[in-house]
Scaffold this motif. Structure first.
Motif, PDB file in Angstrom:
ATOM      1  N   GLU A 231       0.808  -1.120  -0.007  1.00  0.00           N
ATOM      2  CA  GLU A 231      -0.142   0.113  -0.101  1.00  0.00           C
ATOM      3  C   GLU A 231       0.839   1.339  -0.136  1.00  0.00           C
ATOM      4  OE1 GLU A 231      -3.751   2.157   0.624  1.00  0.00           O
ATOM      5  OE2 GLU A 231      -3.369   0.203  -0.338  1.00  0.00           O
ATOM      6  N   GLU A 232       1.782   1.253   0.645  1.00  0.00           N
ATOM      7  CA  GLU A 232       2.720   2.502   0.833  1.00  0.00           C
ATOM      8  C   GLU A 232       3.413   2.839  -0.536  1.00  0.00           C
ATOM      9  OE1 GLU A 232       3.418   5.418   3.615  1.00  0.00           O
ATOM     10  OE2 GLU A 232       2.002   3.826   3.555  1.00  0.00           O
ATOM     11  N   HIS A 233       3.727   1.872  -1.167  1.00  0.00           N
ATOM     12  CA  HIS A 233       4.462   1.994  -2.621  1.00  0.00           C
ATOM     13  C   HIS A 233       3.393   2.766  -3.382  1.00  0.00           C
ATOM     14  CE1 HIS A 233       6.284   0.820  -6.417  1.00  0.00           C
ATOM     15  NE2 HIS A 233       4.982   0.499  -6.723  1.00  0.00           N
ATOM     16  N   TYR A 234       2.288   2.650  -3.385  1.00  0.00           N
ATOM     17  CA  TYR A 234       1.289   3.285  -4.232  1.00  0.00           C
ATOM     18  C   TYR A 234       0.848   4.647  -3.894  1.00  0.00           C
ATOM     19  CZ  TYR A 234       0.966  -1.202  -6.533  1.00  0.00           C
ATOM     20  OH  TYR A 234       1.251  -2.421  -7.331  1.00  0.00           O
ATOM     21  N   ASN A 235       0.747   4.652  -2.285  1.00  0.00           N
ATOM     22  CA  ASN A 235       0.614   6.115  -1.857  1.00  0.00           C
ATOM     23  C   ASN A 235       1.486   7.052  -2.164  1.00  0.00           C
ATOM     24  OD1 ASN A 235      -1.746   4.809  -0.794  1.00  0.00           O
ATOM     25  ND2 ASN A 235      -0.888   4.633   1.342  1.00  0.00           N
ATOM     26  N   CYS A 236       2.925   6.746  -2.094  1.00  0.00           N
ATOM     27  CA  CYS A 236       4.242   7.638  -2.242  1.00  0.00           C
ATOM     28  C   CYS A 236       4.299   8.012  -3.759  1.00  0.00           C
ATOM     29  CB  CYS A 236       5.166   6.969  -1.550  1.00  0.00           C
ATOM     30  SG  CYS A 236       5.322   6.818   0.181  1.00  0.00           S
ATOM     31  N   ILE A 237       3.945   6.862  -4.602  1.00  0.00           N
ATOM     32  CA  ILE A 237       4.042   7.453  -5.856  1.00  0.00           C
ATOM     33  C   ILE A 237       3.234   8.559  -6.368  1.00  0.00           C
ATOM     34  CG2 ILE A 237       2.942   5.424  -7.017  1.00  0.00           C
ATOM     35  CD1 ILE A 237       6.292   7.430  -8.143  1.00  0.00           C
ATOM     36  N   SER A 238       1.954   8.110  -5.866  1.00  0.00           N
ATOM     37  CA  SER A 238       0.599   9.081  -6.165  1.00  0.00           C
ATOM     38  C   SER A 238       0.928  10.516  -5.843  1.00  0.00           C
ATOM     39  CB  SER A 238      -0.532   8.436  -5.434  1.00  0.00           C
ATOM     40  OG  SER A 238      -1.619   9.214  -5.781  1.00  0.00           O
ATOM     41  N   ALA A 239       1.546  10.596  -4.494  1.00  0.00           N
ATOM     42  CA  ALA A 239       1.789  11.787  -3.670  1.00  0.00           C
ATOM     43  C   ALA A 239       2.613  12.585  -4.702  1.00  0.00           C
ATOM     44  CB  ALA A 239       2.272  11.542  -2.236  1.00  0.00           C
ATOM     45  N   LEU A 240       3.925  11.756  -4.909  1.00  0.00           N
ATOM     46  CA  LEU A 240       4.897  12.562  -5.963  1.00  0.00           C
ATOM     47  C   LEU A 240       4.358  13.081  -7.113  1.00  0.00           C
ATOM     48  CD1 LEU A 240       7.878  13.101  -6.757  1.00  0.00           C
ATOM     49  CD2 LEU A 240       8.015  10.755  -7.518  1.00  0.00           C
ATOM     50  N   HIS A 241       3.472  12.107  -7.789  1.00  0.00           N
ATOM     51  CA  HIS A 241       2.874  12.643  -8.976  1.00  0.00           C
ATOM     52  C   HIS A 241       1.984  13.936  -8.832  1.00  0.00           C
ATOM     53  CE1 HIS A 241       1.728  11.223 -13.264  1.00  0.00           C
ATOM     54  NE2 HIS A 241       1.031  12.213 -12.914  1.00  0.00           N
ATOM     55  N   LYS A 242       1.053  13.810  -7.860  1.00  0.00           N
ATOM     56  CA  LYS A 242       0.339  14.990  -7.792  1.00  0.00           C
ATOM     57  C   LYS A 242       1.015  16.274  -7.199  1.00  0.00           C
ATOM     58  CE  LYS A 242      -3.623  12.083  -6.696  1.00  0.00           C
ATOM     59  NZ  LYS A 242      -4.519  11.359  -5.751  1.00  0.00           N
ATOM     60  N   SER A 243       2.158  16.196  -6.392  1.00  0.00           N
ATOM     61  CA  SER A 243       2.949  17.366  -5.943  1.00  0.00           C
ATOM     62  C   SER A 243       3.637  17.933  -7.150  1.00  0.00           C
ATOM     63  CB  SER A 243       3.942  16.741  -5.009  1.00  0.00           C
ATOM     64  OG  SER A 243       3.444  16.257  -3.818  1.00  0.00           O
ATOM     65  N   MET A 244       4.109  17.064  -8.088  1.00  0.00           N
ATOM     66  CA  MET A 244       4.877  17.857  -9.269  1.00  0.00           C
ATOM     67  C   MET A 244       3.653  18.316 -10.235  1.00  0.00           C
ATOM     68  SD  MET A 244       7.620  15.138 -10.474  1.00  0.00           S
ATOM     69  CE  MET A 244       6.612  13.667 -10.858  1.00  0.00           C
ATOM     70  N   ARG A 245       2.477  17.779 -10.290  1.00  0.00           N
ATOM     71  CA  ARG A 245       1.160  18.359 -11.025  1.00  0.00           C
ATOM     72  C   ARG A 245       0.967  19.825 -10.376  1.00  0.00           C
ATOM     73  NH1 ARG A 245      -3.223  14.394 -11.300  1.00  0.00           N
ATOM     74  NH2 ARG A 245      -2.073  13.676 -12.729  1.00  0.00           N
ATOM     75  N   GLY A 246       1.232  19.823  -8.974  1.00  0.00           N
ATOM     76  CA  GLY A 246       1.030  20.897  -8.228  1.00  0.00           C
ATOM     77  C   GLY A 246       1.926  22.071  -8.367  1.00  0.00           C
ATOM     78  N   SER A 247       2.944  21.693  -8.914  1.00  0.00           N
ATOM     79  CA  SER A 247       4.195  22.543  -9.216  1.00  0.00           C
ATOM     80  C   SER A 247       4.649  23.031  -7.651  1.00  0.00           C
ATOM     81  CB  SER A 247       3.941  24.194  -9.904  1.00  0.00           C
ATOM     82  OG  SER A 247       3.410  23.537 -11.313  1.00  0.00           O
ATOM     83  N   HIS A 248       4.464  22.003  -6.975  1.00  0.00           N
ATOM     84  CA  HIS A 248       5.129  22.198  -5.423  1.00  0.00           C
ATOM     85  C   HIS A 248       6.574  21.438  -5.376  1.00  0.00           C
ATOM     86  CE1 HIS A 248       5.459  22.703  -1.104  1.00  0.00           C
ATOM     87  NE2 HIS A 248       4.321  23.013  -1.003  1.00  0.00           N
ATOM     88  N   GLU A 249       7.480  22.240  -5.711  1.00  0.00           N
ATOM     89  CA  GLU A 249       8.835  21.545  -5.721  1.00  0.00           C
ATOM     90  C   GLU A 249       9.251  20.944  -4.468  1.00  0.00           C
ATOM     91  OE1 GLU A 249      11.683  25.397  -5.638  1.00  0.00           O
ATOM     92  OE2 GLU A 249      10.550  24.996  -7.449  1.00  0.00           O
ATOM     93  N   ASN A 250       8.774  21.467  -3.299  1.00  0.00           N
ATOM     94  CA  ASN A 250       9.410  21.024  -1.920  1.00  0.00           C
ATOM     95  C   ASN A 250       8.827  19.713  -1.545  1.00  0.00           C
ATOM     96  OD1 ASN A 250      11.365  22.974  -0.923  1.00  0.00           O
ATOM     97  ND2 ASN A 250       9.596  24.586  -1.129  1.00  0.00           N
ATOM     98  N   ALA A 251       7.471  19.723  -1.965  1.00  0.00           N
ATOM     99  CA  ALA A 251       6.632  18.282  -1.595  1.00  0.00           C
ATOM    100  C   ALA A 251       7.105  17.209  -2.563  1.00  0.00           C
ATOM    101  CB  ALA A 251       5.325  18.727  -1.648  1.00  0.00           C
ATOM    102  N   SER A 252       7.616  17.855  -3.827  1.00  0.00           N
ATOM    103  CA  SER A 252       8.074  16.593  -4.664  1.00  0.00           C
ATOM    104  C   SER A 252       9.311  16.144  -4.189  1.00  0.00           C
ATOM    105  CB  SER A 252       8.238  17.473  -6.285  1.00  0.00           C
ATOM    106  OG  SER A 252       6.865  17.830  -6.490  1.00  0.00           O
ATOM    107  N   LEU A 253      10.263  17.016  -3.619  1.00  0.00           N
ATOM    108  CA  LEU A 253      11.451  16.339  -3.398  1.00  0.00           C
ATOM    109  C   LEU A 253      11.136  15.425  -2.241  1.00  0.00           C
ATOM    110  CD1 LEU A 253      14.045  19.193  -3.574  1.00  0.00           C
ATOM    111  CD2 LEU A 253      14.134  17.220  -4.613  1.00  0.00           C
ATOM    112  N   TYR A 254      10.344  15.960  -1.224  1.00  0.00           N
ATOM    113  CA  TYR A 254      10.088  15.124  -0.117  1.00  0.00           C
ATOM    114  C   TYR A 254       9.561  13.628  -0.446  1.00  0.00           C
ATOM    115  CZ  TYR A 254       7.942  13.351   4.073  1.00  0.00           C
ATOM    116  OH  TYR A 254       7.404  12.692   5.323  1.00  0.00           O
TER     117      TYR A 254
END
Length: 589
Positions: A419-442
């Motif tokens: 579960e955590e695998h899909y949760n984290c990759i989804s969070a990365l994708h949506k953070s880049m889509r929202g142009s939030h570079e700090n969250a994307s790096l995290y």
């Protein structure tokens, strides 16, 4: 009643007729089993004609009106009840009533009675010293000596496992005071549940609490299996025993399956009819999402209880309970209820721990109580071993540095296949889509530090470059592909900076989903089309043979490079002429 017609009951030592003795024995034996005492006595000695199996010498029993009649009555009962043996309390009562002293018993009979097994349920008269060892999981009246840590074969997380809901911390949303599950557990109306949560959050502990309550009240039988080692035949055997228990004793069976997601679909189907009819109450524990790992049919018959990762406050409560039970003192605080081990054992020093050390465990164990308690045990063991080697009677102090040395780094919860695998990759994708570079790096760091394959992340970045950036920055796809190739060349940990560069580029890039939406419209159009799909227009078809040319293939096609001006020509089937997939909607005709 004549003496010659009486038979003495070997359980209660009362006289009965030959006709009544069998019926009385059925009642008397059941009464002895119900109060937890063995329903048997030691025979004083059978007649010489029928030797006792234990080899006891015959002993005459006074107190009857006729010795010959008593011998006759005992010869009739001895053949039936010569195997009945009593415990010490029953034997003493029998000897006093018959007037036989302890010295009259044969040594063989005494040895036989001493070799008897104890009853399944201990009576209230059993001395405390004879009670079975309950381990140190129950809260003791006095703190345990910390030296027991070194001698114990169990990890501290297992040894200090709580047995009541009052000692169960951190899951108030699931089993709090006002929750439905809490009221059902207290009333012993336990439903079939699937306990879903991260490692160390208390799934197995909650199952043990249910087991303790069931054993104390005698309302259910508790059986534990692990899906990592149990086979289907073992499960069927447990279910067969549960059916017999329910039919004969009217007692339910609670079946706890640890790591239930390890059972495949066919193995899980074994539980379906028995959970449905109530033969067993199933409690399954899993760290994986039950929606993916548990059969839908079995899931519909169980309630899913979601257990959360333990908070820092809950971990602090667990650690404070542990040090109180182990007799460890916090440096700078005085606990009057904690006895000094020096007063009970002069050779063992007092163990102290810094409050900062406890706080460090609570923060670094990432909500895993098992890691927190075992880290505490490791640190105390190490310091006590050093003190023992130095042979110094000084106190033992566990500091924050000792805890950090044992933990090395923060425990990051990440499952590359769960579960955590899909949760984290989804969070990365949506953070880049929202142009939030700090969250994307995290989220990138969360995945890489958790052990994720860097090539998997790079492939997702290639997809993102076309799906979310698209034509707004066509060079984004080049950047993503180059990052994938670079990761393939050098690997981790050097490629982490390359992935970080690509993530920041994609997060800062302008976004366009024009291509993504247009292609989705094409897929929708194809999947919702009614009837056969339209044929390719003849003028767009290729005509490599003479027959195909005769059939009209490629007839009327205008070769665009042959014209100096734009060519008016239809490229869509006749049914779709005029359709613009960039603005088309499924509701359009």
């Amino acid at each position: 009643m004549a003496a010659g017609d009486s038979v003495r009951c070997p359980v209660c030592f009362r006289d009965f007729t030959n006709e009544d003795i069998n019926g009385h024995l059925d009642v008397c034996l059941l009464e002895g089993a119900s109060d937890g005492t063995p329903s048997s006595t030691v025979e004083s000695g059978p007649p010489d004609a029928k030797k006792c199996r234990t080899g006891a010498d015959p002993v005459s029993v006074p107190g009857s009106s006729s010795s010959s009649s008593m011998a006759d009555s005992r010869s009739s009962s001895s053949a039936m009840f010569s195997l009945f043996q009593s415990n010490k309390g029953k034997l003493s009562a029998g000897e006093q009533s018959d007037g036989v002293s302890g010295q009259q018993k044969s040594p063989t009979a005494s040895a036989f009675s001493r070799g008897l097994k104890r009853p399944l349920r201990e009576t209230s008269e059993t001395p405390q010293s004879q009670q079975p060892d309950a381990g140190i999981s129950k809260a003791p009246k006095e703190p345990l000596l910390t030296r027991a840590l070194l001698a114990s074969n169990k990890p501290l997380a297992e040894a200090l496992r709580p047995n009541t809901l009052e000692e169960y911390f951190g899951q108030n949303k699931a089993v709090g005071q006002q929750t439905l599950i809490r009221s059902l557990l207290e009333s012993q109306e336990i439903p079939s549940v699937i306990l879903w949560g991260p490692p160390g959050c208390g799934k197995t502990t909650l199952a043990h609490i249910i087991a303790s309550a069931s054993k104390k009240k005698g309302t259910a039988r508790f059986v534990t299996l692990s899906a990592t080692s149990a086979s289907t035949s073992e499960v069927r055997e447990v279910i067969k025993q549960a059916q017999n228990e329910l039919r004969l004793c009217k007692r339910k069976t609670i079946l706890f399956i640890d790591e239930i997601h390890r059972f495949n679909k066919s193995q899980q189907d074994t539980f379906l009819p028995h959970v449905e009819c109530g033969t067993v109450t199933l409690i399954g524990a899993t760290t994986e999402n039950p929606s993916f790992q548990v059969n839908a049919a079995l899931l519909s018959r169980c309630r899913v209880l979601v257990l959360e990762k333990l908070s820092v406050e809950a971990m602090s409560s667990i650690l404070n309970r542990a040090i109180a039970m182990l007799g460890i003192k916090i440096r700078g605080q005085d606990f009057k209820n904690v006895k000094d081990p020096d007063q009970t054992n002069g050779s063992e020093p007092q163990v102290y721990i810094e409050q900062k050390a406890l706080d460090t465990i609570a923060f670094l164990c990432d909500g895993d109580a098992r890691i927190g308690l075992n880290s505490l045990q490791l640190a105390v063991q190490a310091q006590m071993s050093l003190q023992q080697q130095r042979r110094s009677p000084q106190e033992v102090l566990v500091t924050e540095e000792h805890i950090k040395e044992g933990l090395q780094r923060s425990h990051i919860l990440y499952d590359k296949a769960g579960e955590e695998h899909y949760n984290c990759i989804s969070a990365l994708h949506k953070s880049m889509r929202g142009s939030h570079e700090n969250a994307s790096l995290y989220w990138l760091g969360r995945m890489l530090e958790g052990g994720e394959d860097p090539l998997y992340v790079a492939r997702r970045l290639v997809r993102f470059a076309s799906e979310d950036v698209g034509l707004a920055d066509p060079s984004a796809l080049t950047q993503a592909v180059s990052a994938f190739q670079a990761c393939h060349f050098i690997g981790m940990p050097e490629c982490e900076v390359i992935l970080a560069q690509c993530v920041i580029y994609l997060a800062r890039a302008p976004k366009s989903v024009e291509i993504y939406k247009a292609y989705n419209n094409v897929k929708t159009c194809l999947r919702t089309h009614k009837g056969p799909l339209p044929s390719v227009p003849l003028h767009l078809r290729n005509a490599p043979t003479k027959l195909m040319k005769q059939l009209g293939y490629a007839k009327g096609y205008k070769y665009n490079p042959a014209f100096s001006a734009p060519v008016e020509q239809e490229y869509l089937p006749e049914e779709l002429r005029g359709v613009d997939f960039f603005t088309w909607k499924p509701s359009d005709p």
